[in-house]
Every structure is written in C-alpha cells, then in structure tokens.
Write a protein that holds these residues in place. Sequence first.
Motif, short mmCIF file in Angstrom:
data_model
loop_
_atom_site.label_atom_id
_atom_site.label_comp_id
_atom_site.label_asym_id
_atom_site.label_seq_id
_atom_site.Cartn_x
_atom_site.Cartn_y
_atom_site.Cartn_z
N VAL A 142 -8.28 4.60 4.10
CA VAL A 142 -8.49 5.64 5.10
C VAL A 142 -9.93 6.13 4.98
CG1 VAL A 142 -6.07 6.34 5.09
CG2 VAL A 142 -7.68 7.51 3.58
N GLY A 199 -2.68 9.59 2.47
CA GLY A 199 -2.35 8.39 3.23
C GLY A 199 -1.45 8.63 4.42
N ASP A 200 -1.27 9.91 4.81
CA ASP A 200 -0.40 10.28 5.92
C ASP A 200 1.00 9.68 5.75
OD1 ASP A 200 0.33 11.52 8.27
OD2 ASP A 200 -0.44 9.94 9.57
N PRO A 201 1.65 9.97 4.61
CA PRO A 201 2.93 9.33 4.29
C PRO A 201 4.08 9.91 5.10
CG PRO A 201 2.42 10.98 2.64
CD PRO A 201 1.23 10.93 3.56
N LYS A 202 5.22 9.21 5.05
CA LYS A 202 6.45 9.68 5.68
C LYS A 202 7.36 10.38 4.67
CE LYS A 202 6.54 6.01 9.19
NZ LYS A 202 5.30 5.34 8.76
N ALA A 237 -9.06 7.62 -0.98
CA ALA A 237 -9.22 7.19 0.41
C ALA A 237 -9.65 5.73 0.49
CB ALA A 237 -10.24 8.08 1.11
N ARG A 249 0.41 4.84 1.56
CA ARG A 249 0.43 5.06 3.01
C ARG A 249 1.84 5.41 3.49
NH1 ARG A 249 -4.17 3.22 5.75
NH2 ARG A 249 -3.24 4.36 7.50
N HIS A 250 2.81 5.26 2.62
CA HIS A 250 4.20 5.53 2.96
C HIS A 250 4.79 6.70 2.17
CE1 HIS A 250 4.16 1.65 5.03
NE2 HIS A 250 3.63 1.13 3.92
N ASN A 274 0.84 -1.20 0.00
CA ASN A 274 0.00 0.00 0.00
C ASN A 274 0.88 1.25 0.00
OD1 ASN A 274 -2.21 1.66 0.06
ND2 ASN A 274 -3.02 0.90 2.01
N ARG A 302 -10.73 11.70 6.51
CA ARG A 302 -9.40 12.13 6.04
C ARG A 302 -9.53 13.01 4.81
NH1 ARG A 302 -4.30 13.11 7.87
NH2 ARG A 302 -2.79 12.77 6.21
N LEU A 306 -6.64 3.52 -0.36
CA LEU A 306 -5.63 3.51 0.70
C LEU A 306 -6.15 2.90 2.00
CD1 LEU A 306 -4.13 7.08 0.19
CD2 LEU A 306 -3.09 4.92 -0.46
#
Length: 299
Positions: free
Chosen positions: A103, A145-148, A98, A73-74, A70, A107, A101
């Motif tokens: 979510v 996806g609130d990624p980093k 959404a 999300r990253h 996924n 979101r 992903l």
Amino acid sequence: MIQVENLVKTYGDFTAVDDVTFTAEAGRVTGFLGPNGAGKSTTMRVMTGLTPATRGSATVLGTPYEALQNPGRHVGVLLDASAQHAGRTGREVLSLGAMTLGVGEKRVDQMLEVVGLTAKESKRRIRNYSLGMRQRLGLANALLGDPKVLILDEPANGLDPAGIRWMRDLLGTFAAEGGTVLLSSHLLHEIERIADDIVVIGRGKIVASGTKEELLRPSGCLVRSADDETLHRVLSGKGLDVLVLPNGGLQVEAETAAVGQVAAEAGIALVELRGADSQGLEEMFLTLTSDDARQETAA
C-alpha cells in the motif's frame, strides 16, 4: 468471519486450549473473555498462525491465517503493543508495513490521522512512546492493509478515558461497515458497552457463548420470606436451584408463580417476590470463571 472448531493446544502434559469451538461473525464485535491463564492468548496465537494447533482448526475468512495471500490485507492483528522496534520511529514502522503490504505512503498518513498520532509524534522513536501511544500505533498497523477482520488482544491497555472512547467508536464503525472484530480485554465494562457477542473461556474450555443480550438476560426470581431457611429447604426439595443471597433472601431458578405456589403450599409468608435483576457482565464473568481462574499462569 473467524471460525474456531474443536481447537486443542497442548504443551507436553499441559492442555492450554481444550476442544474450543466458537464463531466471530462479520458485522459484529465479539468479546473474548477469560481470567489469566484461561487460554485466550494461546487461542489468538493459533488463529494468527503464530502457534500451531495440536488438533482442530482456526480459520479467518474461511482460510487458515498462514494460507492467506498477503494476510495483512485481510486480517489486522494486535497482540502486543510493546512488541515494536523501539529504535524506529512510528512513521518508519508504518512505512515498512506499507511497503510489505503493497500500500502507498498515503495510507500511512491516513492511519496516523485515524489513530490520532501527530506528525511530530510519528517522528519520535518508539522507545519514547507511552503505552497508550504504542497502542495507537499498533492499531494503525493493524488497519494499514484495510483488512476485513481485526484480532486484538487488550488494545485498550494504556489508553486514557478519551482514548478508550475513541477506540470504542473506531471498532464500532469498523463492525458497522461489515468488518469482523475479535476483542480480548480485561476492561469488562468496555466489553459490555461495545460487544455484540461474548465468548468466555476458563481453564482452556468455553464456559459460555452467545449474544450479549442472551448471556446477560435476567434469570429466575428473587424471594424473601418470614422463614428463608425453611423456604430454602422446601424449594430445594422440589428440585429447584436455590442460592442464598449475602444480604438476605433467595435467588431461585424458577418463575415467580411457581415459587409463590410452593411457598403457599408450605404455609410460608412471603415478604418479597419478583423477577431477578439483569446481571452485569462483571457479575456474569466472575460467576462463570470463579472455579476456573488460574493465577500466575501464562494465558
């Protein structure tokens, strides 16, 4: 973190990316710069799994993008804000994202608020969006996806000055919270304001990389004399790199004391001798890529 190691991408006899290696660190904004056709977009397409590498590797969070579970999300990706379904509304695009992903719809509402699209605007079809609105929607999708990690190609295109400032604050906050940002842009003054690190590519090769402070640090000294032509010859004879400045005087890759000593030994009176001014990003970019720019070639 993003790591690119010895990346090569060829198309037949043409090498678009030639042994490219660099790292975009977590908690920092990395500006990825280069003229048209330099290989920026190809490199970003490889690192997001859209184009296979010929050799070498590109990993995100230690894993090739296509191997991430996924991936949205990253990693948040925005490579072309115009590549969105023109017949759908902004909310529909985000709602589909959404669901993909995993979510919730909440979101979607949060991201619309973050990027400054109103409820009314979110119900308009994307074909009726301005480029700036498409950029905001693209950023919302990248953040969904609130990624980093964020990988963004020209995200400021079409934004007005207030929108550019908003984007600068958004990306700065994302990095300050531990995220990784790789940002490509032709707006060099914005890169200079927001980037912590800079990578410059030309003709498919890395021509410079480092922290902004390292790359923009003043180098050498400026000198003017009663006889610049003779001074140029004498300094060059000592093996020093000398550049004739358009408005008179010389820029020398040496300490002021060394230049003063050479001039004194040659009996040349100096009118001015001082450390070089700190160069701006635009000046550095043009200097590094002047011989590397390819006109009318896809990046």
